[in-house]
Design an enzyme around this catalytic site. Structure first.
Site, short mmCIF file in Angstrom:
data_model
loop_
_atom_site.label_atom_id
_atom_site.label_comp_id
_atom_site.label_asym_id
_atom_site.label_seq_id
_atom_site.Cartn_x
_atom_site.Cartn_y
_atom_site.Cartn_z
CG HIS A 127 91.14 24.12 32.32
ND1 HIS A 127 90.82 23.84 33.63
CD2 HIS A 127 92.48 24.28 32.30
CE1 HIS A 127 91.91 23.84 34.36
NE2 HIS A 127 92.94 24.09 33.58
CG ASP A 157 87.80 22.94 34.91
OD1 ASP A 157 87.75 22.65 33.70
OD2 ASP A 157 88.84 23.39 35.44
N GLY A 252 100.47 23.42 34.09
CA GLY A 252 100.79 22.02 33.82
C GLY A 252 100.30 21.10 34.91
CG ASN A 253 101.02 21.20 39.19
OD1 ASN A 253 101.88 22.05 39.31
ND2 ASN A 253 101.18 19.96 39.61
CB SER A 254 95.35 21.96 34.82
OG SER A 254 95.11 23.27 35.19
N GLY A 310 66.03 24.36 43.11
CA GLY A 310 65.00 25.19 42.49
C GLY A 310 64.83 26.53 43.17
CB VAL A 311 66.10 28.47 45.68
CG1 VAL A 311 64.99 27.71 46.36
CG2 VAL A 311 67.47 27.90 46.06
#
Length: 510
Positions: A127, A157, A252-254, A310-311
């Protein structure tokens, strides 16, 4: 010798008798003991009970090791990429109703990233860079570089970007599995454009699933928000198993670093819990062990090779267990099986309750998804289910998925902005793929990102690009050489659709 042996035997018997009498007295009078006395008895007889582990608190070395490898990321967006569906109405009617029109020029945002390779590979959040036309990276020693998106994985992400540089400082990759709740950690990033900021806290929890990846709900009812005010498309296959920390994390820490006291990277900061958009006590980081697999796949394969059990399932709690009429309140209730999937082939059934994965208890979806997210299609994973009141073990072979959101491209500095404008990523064809498609060269489109030129021209994933600006593309490196040589101001791209038909498209270079 006999005298010594007799003495030892007497001492042993006397000690055993004393301990036995002590236990009898303890049990007899325990109900009358104060809580303090009970605690003394417990810790006296349990020498492995926990003691203080803080020691001499000094984070200077960890901060000194990690800070040089954390970068400041500045992104630029066109008005089209940054605007929403309301923008055109605001442009037409904003002044009429006394509203101030939004600036129509390029928009800018910022975030953080962590250098993980001396030759310029940087991990950040998806993001932070999604839809960006231009990405600028500033290092801790005040050098600036243009960056290119190597690949993104919206499901976690995460994004991998690259700058053209050598001998860059890097942070050591740690082991997030070994991180403990209560352990001291540092968050390093660039909140509010304050570069190279270090904050300290502890790990508050692990394995958090907060429903933020792919969520566009930023209302007060949903306090979980990214550390940047930017939404992302909704996803059905989000993988969340966050490390929760009370180290201060802000916008801003992302994409910044969460490191332990040894300066080792254990997480990529991604979100905060806040009603205001700023720090209110809790932040969330993507575990580095999950990030390692995603980033390695993007760089090596051109796509995230993600396997699936696959569940479909429902997390159990007392209310759900009562509704489903099951006796256990922990685990994942299997609602359905994917036909031909790994779980079905291994013998799992509807109504089974997944209680362990690789021998570890499963309490919520993140306990399963994060573990599976580290593996490849074809890998086996041991799953324990509760069936008819008994535990049954199954070895499930993970199956692949046709839609794997990730990508790869190598870059030269001169082509970054043009490449990002294309909004696509590529993977060099293998000899087998060339033979199947009857081509001598080309690159496969492995991802098309929303808002880019490929998206606008409806060029899908799976297309093979054979030439750019009438220059043949036989390898990844050829893209950089060709993309900077527009023809009459246009970028001309030719290729082959999956059905074998050919196409040619032209885009303005500016």
């Amino acid at each position: 010798m006999k005298k010594i042996g007799l003495t030892l035997l007497t001492a042993f018997v006397g000690g055993a008798m004393a301990l036995g009498v002590y236990k009898v007295i303890e049990n007899k009078y325990s109900d009358n003991m104060s809580f303090e006395d009970k605690q003394k008895v417990y810790f006296t007889s349990n020498p492995t009970a926990p003691v203080s582990s803080t020691g001499d608190l000094d984070f200077t070395q960890a901060a000194a090791v990690a800070t040089p490898a954390v970068v400041y990321i500045r992104t630029t967006y066109s008005s089209k990429a940054s605007g929403g569906g309301q923008d055109q109405l605001e442009q037409m009617f904003g002044d009429m109703f006394g509203q101030r029109a939004r600036p129509q020029g390029p928009q800018m945002a910022s975030g953080s990233g962590v250098i993980i390779s001396p030759d310029g590979y940087i991990v950040t959040n998806n993001h932070v860079v999604e839809k960006a036309d231009k990405i600028t990276v500033a290092t801790n020693d005040h050098r600036t570089f243009s960056a290119k998106v190597i690949g993104t994985d919206p499901s976690t992400d995460l994004a991998l970007i690259k700058v053209s540089a050598t001998n860059l400082p890097i942070v050591k990759l740690g082991n997030s599995d070994e991180a403990k709740v209560g352990e001291w950690v540092l968050a390093v990033g660039n909140p509010f454009n304050l570069t190279s900021t270090v904050t300290a806290g502890i790990i508050s929890a692990k394995g958090r699933n907060i429903g933020i990846i792919g969520s566009e709900d930023n209302s007060d009812e949903n306090p979980f928000g990214r550390t940047r005010n930017q939404s992302a498309p909704k996803l059905n296959k989000a993988i969340e198993s966050f490390i929760q920390t009370d180290a201060a994390i802000n916008p801003g820490n992302s994409g910044g670093a969460l490191v332990n006291t040894r300066g080792e990277l254990i997480g990529i900061n991604a979100a905060i819990a806040s009603h205001t958009g700023s720090y209110e006590g809790y932040g969330f980081a993507i575990p580095v062990n999950l990030a390692k697999k995603v980033l390695n796949d993007i760089k090596k394969f051109g796509t995230v090779k993600r396997g699936f059990v696959g569940v479909t399932f429902t997390e159990l709690n007392p209310d759900v267990a009562q509704k489903l009429d099951v006796t256990t309140t922990n685990g994942l209730y299997v609602n359905d099986l994917v036909p031909g999937g790994g779980a079905e082939q291994a013998g799992l059934r509807k109504g089974d309750i997944i209680v362990k994965v690789e021998g570890q208890p499963v309490y919520e979806s993140s306990d399963l998804q994060e573990r599976v997210g580290r593996l490849q299609p074809g890998d086996k994973i041991n799953v324990t289910v509760l069936r008819d009141g008994k535990d049954k073990d199954f070895a499930v072979t993970l199956k692949g998925d046709a839609i794997a959101p990730a990508n790869r491209i190598a870059a030269s500095k001169s082509a970054e902005e043009l490449f990002n404008k294309l909004g696509a990523s590529f993977h060099a064809l293998t000899p087998a793929e060339k033979a199947k498609l009857h081509v001598n060269g080309g690159v496969l489109v492995t991802q098309v990102r929303e808002g880019g030129l490929f998206d606008a021209a409806e060029i899908p994933e799976g297309v093979v690009i054979t030439s750019i600006n009438k220059l043949p593309i036989a390898s990844i490196d050829d893209i950089d050489k060709a993309i900077v040589k527009p023809i009459q101001g246009n970028i001309i791209i030719a290729g082959i659709y999956p059905d074998g038909s050919h196409f040619s498209s032209a885009f303005p270079a500016q």
